[in-house]
Write an enzyme that holds these catalytic residues in place. Structure first.
Site, PDB file in Angstrom:
ATOM      1  CE  LYS A  96      37.635  44.985  43.253  1.00 28.65           C
ATOM      2  NZ  LYS A  96      37.962  45.116  44.698  1.00 28.65           N
ATOM      3  CD  GLU A 118      41.377  49.514  35.228  1.00 32.58           C
ATOM      4  OE1 GLU A 118      41.197  49.287  34.011  1.00 32.58           O
ATOM      5  OE2 GLU A 118      40.448  49.627  36.054  1.00 32.58           O
ATOM      6  CB  SER A 385      33.299  44.178  50.400  1.00 28.84           C
ATOM      7  OG  SER A 385      34.327  44.882  51.073  1.00 28.84           O
TER       8      SER A 385
HETATM    9  C1  LIG Z   1      37.767  46.391  45.359  1.00 31.82           C
HETATM   10  C2  LIG Z   1      37.208  46.226  46.702  1.00 31.82           C
HETATM   11  C3  LIG Z   1      36.327  47.183  47.260  1.00 31.82           C
HETATM   12  C4  LIG Z   1      35.973  48.473  46.586  1.00 31.82           C
HETATM   13  O1  LIG Z   1      35.273  48.348  45.409  1.00 31.82           O
HETATM   14  P1  LIG Z   1      33.724  48.722  45.297  1.00 31.82           P
HETATM   15  O2  LIG Z   1      33.495  48.729  43.833  1.00 31.82           O
HETATM   16  O3  LIG Z   1      33.525  50.046  45.941  1.00 31.82           O
HETATM   17  O4  LIG Z   1      32.975  47.651  45.998  1.00 31.82           O
HETATM   18  C5  LIG Z   1      35.778  46.940  48.504  1.00 31.82           C
HETATM   19  N1  LIG Z   1      36.099  45.821  49.203  1.00 31.82           N
HETATM   20  C6  LIG Z   1      36.953  44.886  48.714  1.00 31.82           C
HETATM   21  C7  LIG Z   1      37.253  43.695  49.548  1.00 31.82           C
HETATM   22  C8  LIG Z   1      37.529  45.050  47.458  1.00 31.82           C
HETATM   23  O5  LIG Z   1      38.379  44.123  46.982  1.00 31.82           O
END
Ligand SMILES: *Cc1c(COP(=O)(O)O)cnc(C)c1O
Length: 407
Positions: A96, A118, A385
Site C-alpha cells: 500500500k 477511511e 502483498s
Molecule cells: C489492503 C491489502 C490487500 C487488499 O488490497 P488490494 O487493493 O486488493 O491489493 C491485500 N494485501 C494486503 C497485505 C493488504 O494490506
C-alpha cells in the site's frame, strides 16, 4: 483482440474499462475529479515527479523488493516452482505504501493541505499517515468505532505518525460508515483536501492512478524473473480485495499472452449471503462509491454485507479493470476460503520462515492448489502483498489450538 489495448490504452478518457469504471459522483465533485485527472496526467510524465517518486521507492520503501524462490515449498508440493514477490518487505510491511506515496506527492504538488481517507483494519490508514508525515501534509483518517476498538495497534501507529483518527459512530460503526463520513468531510472542502483512495477503486482517475503507482511491482518482477530463468513467469497469482496489489503485478504482463494470470478472491466461511466477499465470482454489475464494477448487492442495488477473515479483502465491489479483465477472459478469478487461507498462513510460516498477511495467504493458498497440477519445469510467481505481523494476535486466539500453539 487488440492486446495492446489491454494495458496501454485503458481506461478511456472517461475512465471506462469496457463498461466498467467511469465517474458516478455528485455534480460538485465532477470538476474536482477532472482537475485531479488533469494534474495527474501532467505530473505522471514530469521528469521531476518521476525522479522524486523513484527516489522514494528506492531509499524510503526499500525497492526493488526481492523475489524469493520458495524451494522448500516447491519441493514439498512436487509440481511447479514457486517464487514470491516480497512486497511484505516494504517499509510499513505491504504494497500500500507504493500508491500512498504517489497520492501524497500528487496532493503536495496540487497545493493540497490535507489527505483524508477511511480505513477498516487500519492498513490503508497507517500507510497514508506514513506518506503524509514524510511529505508534510495533514492527515485525517475516518474509522468506525467498532474497528477502532478491534484494531488498537494501528490506531496508535496512526496517532504516533501525527494523523488524526476520526471516530465514526453511526450505523454498524465499521468500514462502510467510515467511507460515508470521510466522503462527507471531503465534500465540505474538496479544494484543500485530497481524498486518497486505498485501492484501484472509486471514481476516475483513481483506478488508473493507483494502478500506475503500483505498476512498479510487475515491472521489477519481470526484470528480476529474467535473471532467475531467462523468461517470463508461466503463472501469476495475487489476492484481490479492491485489486491494487494484483493490478500492480499483472499490468506488466497483460500483453504477454503466454503468462497465465490468476486473481484470488475470498470465499470466507461459505457462499451464503454475507459470508464471503467474492465480488467477481458471485457479484453482478452495479455501482458503488462512484464507479461501476462487479458488485455484491441486494435487490435494490445497495452494496451487500460482506465478510472475509482478511479484513483487507472485505469489500463488496472490486476494481473496474478487474471486472473488465474477467469479462474478456484475460485473468481467471478463483476463490479461497478462510480455512484454506489459514492453512497457507501456517504452511508458509513453517516451511519458509515467512509469515504472510492473511490477505496474501489467499494467494499462497491458491499456489498450493495449482502447483501440484503443473509440471516441475513450470513456475508460479505469487505476489506476497504484505506481512502477517498485524494478524498474529487474531490467529493465535482463533486458530492457536488447532495448530498447537498457546500464549
Ligand atoms: C489492503 C491489502 C490487500 C487488499 O488490497 P488490494 O487493493 O486488493 O491489493 C491485500 N494485501 C494486503 C497485505 C493488504 O494490506
Amino acid at each position: 483482440m487488440n492486446t495492446t489495448q489491454i494495458s496501454n490504452q485503458l481506461p478511456n478518457s472517461e475512465g471506462f474499462f469496457g463498461e466498467f469504471g467511469g465517474r458516478f459522483v455528485p455534480e460538485v465533485l465532477e470538476s474536482i475529479m477532472a482537475d485531479i485527472t488533469e494534474s495527474y496526467l501532467k505530473l505522471k510524465d514530469d521528469p521531476e515527479f518521476k525522479k522524486e517518486l523513484a527516489y522514494l521507492y528506492k531509499h524510503y520503501v526499500g525497492r526493488p523488493s526481492p523475489i524469493f524462490y520458495a524451494r522448500n515449498l516447491s519441493e514439498k508440493l512436487g509440481g511447479a516452482q514457486i517464487y514470491l514477490k516480497r512486497e511484505d518487505l516494504n517499509h510499513t510491511g505491504a504494497h500500500k505504501i507504493n500508491h500512498c506515496l504517489g497520492e501524497a506527492l500528487l496532493a503536495k504538488k496540487m497545493g493540497k493541505k490535507k489527505l483524508i481517507a477511511e480505513t477498516g483494519a487500519g492498513q490503508h490508514g497507517v500507510a497514508l499517515a506514513t506518506a503524509a508525515a514524510l511529505v508534510g501534509l495533514e492527515c485525517d483518517i475516518y474509522m468506525g468505532e467498532v474497528d477502532i476498538i478491534k484494531e488498537q495497534p494501528n490506531v496508535i501507529r496512526m496517532k504516533i505518525l501525527g494523523a488524526k483518527v476520526v471516530p465514526v459512530s453511526h450505523g454498524r460503526k465499521t468500514l462502510k460508515e467510515a467511507v460515508d463520513a470521510a466522503f462527507e468531510a471531503y465534500l465540505k472542502d474538496p479544494i484543500t483536501q485530497l481524498y486518497a483512495i486505498g485501492s484501484v477503486v472509486g471514481p476516475h482517475p483513481f483506478p488508473m492512478m493507483v494502478r500506475d503507482f503500483q505498476q512498479i511491482v510487475g515491472e521489477e518482477a519481470k526484470e528480476q524473473f529474467k535473471e532467475f530463468s531467462g523468461k517470463n513467469p508461466d503463472n501469476l497469482i495475487a489476492c484481490v480485495g479492491g485489486g491494487s496489489n494484483a493490478m500492480g503485478l499483472f499490468t506488466a504482463f497483460l500483453d504477454d499472452q503466454n503468462v497465465n494470470i490468476y486473481g484470488v478472491e475470498p470465499a470466507g466461511l461459505s457462499f451464503k449471503d454475507g459470508e464471503h466477499a467474492a465480488s467477481l465470482t458471485k457479484g453482478s454489475p452495479g455501482i458503488i462509491h462512484g464507479f461501476k464494477c462487479y458488485l455484491l448487492q441486494d435487490e435494490e442495488g445497495n452494496p451487500a454485507p460482506v465478510y472475509s477473515i482478511a479484513s483487507g479483502l472485505d469489500y463488496p465491489g472490486v476494481g473496474p479493470q478487474h471486472s473488465y479483465l474477467k469479462d474478456i477472459g484475460r485473468v481467471q478469478y478463483e476463490t479461497i476460503n478462510d480455512e484454506e487461507a489459514i492453512d497457507a498462513f501456517f504452511t508458509l510460516s513453517r516451511i519458509e520462515g515467512i509469515i504472510p498477511a492473511l490477505e496474501s495467504a489467499h494467494a499462497v493458498a491458491y499456489a498450493l492448489k495449482l502447483a501440484p497440477q503443473l509440471k516441475k519445469d513450470q513456475n508460479i510467481l505469487v505476489n506476497l502483498s504484505g506481512r502477517g505481523d498485524k494478524d498474529i494476535d487474531f490467529v493465535l486466539e482463533k486458530y492457536g489450538h488447532k495448530y498447537g500453539i498457546s500464549k
